[in-house]
Scaffold this active site. Structure first.
Site, PDB file in Angstrom:
ATOM      1  N   PHE A  15      -2.835   2.210  22.899  1.00 52.50           N
ATOM      2  CA  PHE A  15      -3.328   2.557  21.576  1.00 52.50           C
ATOM      3  C   PHE A  15      -2.466   1.601  20.818  1.00 52.50           C
ATOM      4  O   PHE A  15      -1.312   0.518  20.808  1.00 52.50           O
ATOM      5  CB  PHE A  15      -1.947   3.572  20.500  1.00 52.50           C
ATOM      6  CG  PHE A  15      -3.244   4.382  19.816  1.00 52.50           C
ATOM      7  CD1 PHE A  15      -3.834   5.716  20.007  1.00 52.50           C
ATOM      8  CD2 PHE A  15      -2.589   4.287  18.764  1.00 52.50           C
ATOM      9  CE1 PHE A  15      -4.101   6.649  19.345  1.00 52.50           C
ATOM     10  CE2 PHE A  15      -2.992   5.020  17.295  1.00 52.50           C
ATOM     11  CZ  PHE A  15      -3.573   5.911  17.882  1.00 52.50           C
ATOM     12  N   THR A  79      -0.469   8.705  11.461  1.00 53.89           N
ATOM     13  CA  THR A  79      -0.508   9.386  11.961  1.00 53.89           C
ATOM     14  C   THR A  79       0.573  10.780  12.031  1.00 53.89           C
ATOM     15  O   THR A  79       1.929  10.168  11.295  1.00 53.89           O
ATOM     16  CB  THR A  79      -0.258   9.444  14.099  1.00 53.89           C
ATOM     17  OG1 THR A  79      -0.013  10.772  13.816  1.00 53.89           O
ATOM     18  CG2 THR A  79       0.498   8.224  13.592  1.00 53.89           C
ATOM     19  N   HIS A  81       1.925  13.347  13.289  1.00 53.80           N
ATOM     20  CA  HIS A  81       2.340  13.608  14.451  1.00 53.80           C
ATOM     21  C   HIS A  81       3.288  12.353  14.764  1.00 53.80           C
ATOM     22  O   HIS A  81       4.213  11.896  16.019  1.00 53.80           O
ATOM     23  CB  HIS A  81       1.811  13.971  15.592  1.00 53.80           C
ATOM     24  CG  HIS A  81       0.482  13.150  15.864  1.00 53.80           C
ATOM     25  ND1 HIS A  81      -0.310  13.126  15.868  1.00 53.80           N
ATOM     26  CD2 HIS A  81       0.683  13.024  17.411  1.00 53.80           C
ATOM     27  CE1 HIS A  81      -1.240  12.344  16.418  1.00 53.80           C
ATOM     28  NE2 HIS A  81      -0.326  12.249  17.261  1.00 53.80           N
ATOM     29  N   PHE A 106      13.139  -1.144  26.365  1.00 53.53           N
ATOM     30  CA  PHE A 106      12.336  -0.478  25.165  1.00 53.53           C
ATOM     31  C   PHE A 106      11.367  -1.188  24.687  1.00 53.53           C
ATOM     32  O   PHE A 106      12.172  -1.564  23.124  1.00 53.53           O
ATOM     33  CB  PHE A 106      13.348   0.544  24.444  1.00 53.53           C
ATOM     34  CG  PHE A 106      13.008   1.591  24.046  1.00 53.53           C
ATOM     35  CD1 PHE A 106      12.147   2.263  24.237  1.00 53.53           C
ATOM     36  CD2 PHE A 106      12.656   1.501  22.472  1.00 53.53           C
ATOM     37  CE1 PHE A 106      11.537   3.584  23.256  1.00 53.53           C
ATOM     38  CE2 PHE A 106      12.383   2.198  20.876  1.00 53.53           C
ATOM     39  CZ  PHE A 106      11.133   3.688  21.597  1.00 53.53           C
ATOM     40  N   ARG A 120       6.826  -8.240  14.754  1.00 45.08           N
ATOM     41  CA  ARG A 120       7.117  -7.904  15.539  1.00 45.08           C
ATOM     42  C   ARG A 120       6.636  -8.356  17.044  1.00 45.08           C
ATOM     43  O   ARG A 120       7.436  -7.798  18.199  1.00 45.08           O
ATOM     44  CB  ARG A 120       7.762  -5.457  15.566  1.00 45.08           C
ATOM     45  CG  ARG A 120       9.661  -6.510  14.525  1.00 45.08           C
ATOM     46  CD  ARG A 120       8.743  -4.828  14.415  1.00 45.08           C
ATOM     47  NE  ARG A 120      10.699  -5.106  13.044  1.00 45.08           N
ATOM     48  CZ  ARG A 120       9.479  -5.185  11.732  1.00 45.08           C
ATOM     49  NH1 ARG A 120       8.690  -5.453  11.016  1.00 45.08           N
ATOM     50  NH2 ARG A 120      10.657  -4.957  10.530  1.00 45.08           N
TER      51      ARG A 120
END
Ligand code: INI
Length: 153
Positions: A15, A79, A81, A106, A120
């Site tokens: 994604f 989005t 969500h 992470f 980034r």
């Protein structure tokens, strides 16, 4: 510099692929620069950031890796969500790190828009994929040294 023997899994979501493939380039470059061979790096693709924890957990369960690097990109503008996907991805990855007892770097970007994400991912703010890989290596080295302490070495 960190001395890491062993394999690393890079779990990366598709994604927002334009961004995540750049994170992957950064992570791979970092691992290679720190002495890992191509054959010591397994790249595992998943659909989205939501899927990262599950894949990371299964990768960790193989016992094959000294560290995992998780890469993804969640963009708020696209989005409603956002909070769920980004929050659960982070929470799940933290849980894998503690349950499996191996470091999980992470490298999941959570930004307002694609500009901030690209900045980034090898843009003006650096490459967070590189940073996540570097942190994972540092932690793998730390775990190894702590384990040696425990073994009385
Ligand atoms: N996944 C992302 O990695 N980034 C996003 O910005 C995103 N958005 O916008 O929804 C996203 N959604 C997909 C999600 O990660 C799962 O793949 C999907 O819900 C299927 O489980």
């Amino acid at each position: 510099a960190e001395k890491v023997d062993g394999r690393v899994a890079v779990v990366v979501s598709r994604f927002n692929e334009l961004v995540t493939e750049r994170l992957l380039e950064g992570a791979r470059a970092c691992l290679l620069q720190h002495g890992l061979g191509e054959d010591a790096i397994d790249v595992i693709h998943v659909p989205g950031a939501w899927e990262l924890p599950g894949a990371a957990q299964r990768a960790a369960a193989t016992g094959r890796y000294v560290a995992i690097v998780a890469l993804g990109c969640v963009i708020r503008g696209e989005t409603p969500h956002f909070e769920y996907v980004a929050g659960e991805s982070a929470r799940g990855l933290a849980r894998v790190m503690l349950d499996a007892g191996i470091p999980v770097g992470f490298g999941v970007l959570t930004t307002e828009d694609e500009d901030q994400a690209m900045a980034r991912a090898g843009g003006r703010v650096g490459n967070k994929g590189w940073d996540a890989a570097l942190s994972a290596l540092e932690m793998a080295d730390l775990y190894r040294r702590l384990e040696a302490l425990g073994a009385g070495a």
